[in-house]
Enzyme design. Structure first.
Site, PDB file in Angstrom:
ATOM      1  N   LYS A 148       0.888  -1.243   0.062  1.00 55.17           N
ATOM      2  CA  LYS A 148       0.089   0.113   0.057  1.00 55.17           C
ATOM      3  C   LYS A 148       0.998   1.250  -0.103  1.00 55.17           C
ATOM      4  CE  LYS A 148      -3.552   2.507   2.603  1.00 55.17           C
ATOM      5  NZ  LYS A 148      -4.474   2.299   3.699  1.00 55.17           N
TER       6      LYS A 148
ATOM      7  N   LYS B 240      -2.397  -1.522  -3.868  1.00 54.04           N
ATOM      8  CA  LYS B 240      -3.101  -0.345  -3.797  1.00 54.04           C
ATOM      9  C   LYS B 240      -2.250   0.970  -3.911  1.00 54.04           C
ATOM     10  CE  LYS B 240      -5.761   1.915  -0.347  1.00 54.04           C
ATOM     11  NZ  LYS B 240      -6.417   1.913   0.975  1.00 54.04           N
TER      12      LYS B 240
HETATM   13  C1  PBG Z   1      -7.566   3.121   5.748  1.00 56.95           C
HETATM   14  C2  PBG Z   1      -7.701   3.000   4.519  1.00 56.95           C
HETATM   15  C3  PBG Z   1      -7.701   4.056   3.506  1.00 56.95           C
HETATM   16  C4  PBG Z   1      -8.032   3.719   2.239  1.00 56.95           C
HETATM   17  C5  PBG Z   1      -8.446   2.158   2.499  1.00 56.95           C
HETATM   18  N1  PBG Z   1      -8.195   1.960   3.856  1.00 56.95           N
HETATM   19  C6  PBG Z   1      -7.059   5.517   3.469  1.00 56.95           C
HETATM   20  C7  PBG Z   1      -5.565   5.751   3.820  1.00 56.95           C
HETATM   21  O1  PBG Z   1      -4.809   4.709   3.907  1.00 56.95           O
HETATM   22  O2  PBG Z   1      -5.524   6.882   4.062  1.00 56.95           O
HETATM   23  C8  PBG Z   1      -8.132   4.208   0.871  1.00 56.95           C
HETATM   24  C9  PBG Z   1      -9.202   3.866   0.044  1.00 56.95           C
HETATM   25  C10 PBG Z   1      -9.571   4.607  -1.267  1.00 56.95           C
HETATM   26  O3  PBG Z   1      -8.866   5.433  -1.489  1.00 56.95           O
HETATM   27  O4  PBG Z   1     -10.357   4.109  -1.755  1.00 56.95           O
HETATM   28  N2  PBG Z   1      -6.272   2.994   6.159  1.00 56.95           N
END
Ligand code: PBG
Length: 326
Positions: A194, A247
């Site tokens: 991520k 992601k």
């Molecule tokens: C929580 C989380 C996030 C997303 C999914 N789980 C936000 C982040 O990490 O700031 C992002 C999902 C999206 O942008 O669709 N940690």
């Protein structure tokens, strides 16, 4: 190369193009992310994500049913709390919105797979994905809280828990906590790779989870790093993850493609909020054809090697595919 070969021969008609097509999008590829909020009869539109809403627990199963009706097999739930605090305590509560939504969905739409996002950022007053000690996110102090959240989701009946916090060691901590309590069959989909991405903007508005100070670069990955993706993914495989996620998706197709060759677990890709909003915004201005670009972006994520796609287009795209095949 045979100089008599003419690539256009196999592009001439729709029938022949179908016959030689290498990648296929199917409704069963999609996982539909949903935001659940406290209260009743809430269906609140998301300003930066046209067509999407925050749902109260009493209304969410209708939306999930509608998605299931067009062939979407799975949902991913995010919760917003009544109240935030330093430790995000509401995230692990039995009476929390996610826990109640899971129970309800398992009863009302049992055929749909329920995945829950395990994180603290929507629940903490400071908006970070972990506990703050001396102005920094404390990795090891966060693990226990994450395990508690995952356990509360499993107890409610979640099929899969999906930790998105990016703390080191959280997959193992969650696996051990689940197994200790007898939830040996609850799977873990790890947000293994991520990146610290600007494409999460609309989500943070939807989930009210923007960090109140600093940013997430001390725990999410540097967008410049590709080799590190392999290390992150390998760690989570070793810690017991069942599905590995990359992601965002479209700006990281190289990472998806690379991991497909290196990791043999099922691979998920998350087409995140900003990817959705960009397409919606351009289409609303008449600058892009929404349907074409939506399907093309999803197809390219599959072509890169994703087995499944978390996408806010899930219901829309599945409905379209269902109509095409009818
Ligand atoms: C929580 C989380 C996030 C997303 C999914 N789980 C936000 C982040 O990490 O700031 C992002 C999902 C999206 O942008 O669709 N940690």
């Amino acid at each position: 190369m045979d100089l008599a070969y003419r690539p256009r021969r196999l592009r001439r008609t729709a029938a022949i193009r179908r016959l030689v097509r290498e990648t296929h999008l199917r409704s069963e590829d999609f996982i539909y992310p949903l935001f659940v909020v406290p209260g009743t009869k809430v269906k609140e539109p998301l300003a930066a994500m046209p067509g999407l809403y925050r749902w109260s627990v009493d209304l969410v199963s209708d939306e999930v049913k509608a998605a299931a009706d067009v062939g979407v097999p799975a949902v991913l739930l995010f919760g917003l709390p009544e109240q935030k605090d330093e430790l995000g305590s509401e995230a692990a509560k039995r009476s929390g919105v996610v826990q109640r939504a899971v129970k309800r969905l398992k009863k009302e739409v049992p055929e749909v797979l329920v995945i829950t996002d395990v994180c603290l950022c929507g629940y903490t007053s400071h908006g970070h994905c972990g506990v703050i000690h001396h102005g920094e996110v404390d990795n090891d102090a966060t693990l226990e809280l994450l395990a508690g959240i995952a356990l509360s989701h499993a107890e409610a009946g979640a099929d899969i828990v999906a930790p998105s916090d990016m703390m080191d060691g959280r997959v193992l901590a969650i696996r051990e906590a689940l197994d200790e309590q007898g939830f040996t069959m609850t799977a873990i989909m790890s947000y293994a790779v991520k990146y610290a991405s600007g494409f999460y903007g609309p989500f943070r508005e939807a989930a009210a989870s923007a960090p109140q100070f600093g940013d997430r670069r001390s725990y999410q990955m540097d967008p410049a790093n590709a080799r590190e993706a392999f290390r992150e993914a390998t760690l989570d495989v070793e810690e017991g993850a069942d599905i590995i996620m990359v992601k965002p998706a479209l700006p990281y197709l190289d990472i998806i493609s690379q991991l497909r060759g290196e990791i043999d677990l099922p691979l998920a890709a998350y087409q995140v909020s900003g990817e959705y909003s960009m397409i919606k915004a351009a289409a609303a201005n008449g600058w892009l054809d929404e349907t074409t670009v939506m399907l093309e972006s999803l197809l390219s994520i599959k072509r890169a090697g994703a087995d499944m796609i978390l996408t806010y287009f899930a219901k829309e795209a599945a409905a379209l595919l269902a109509r095409r095949h009818a």
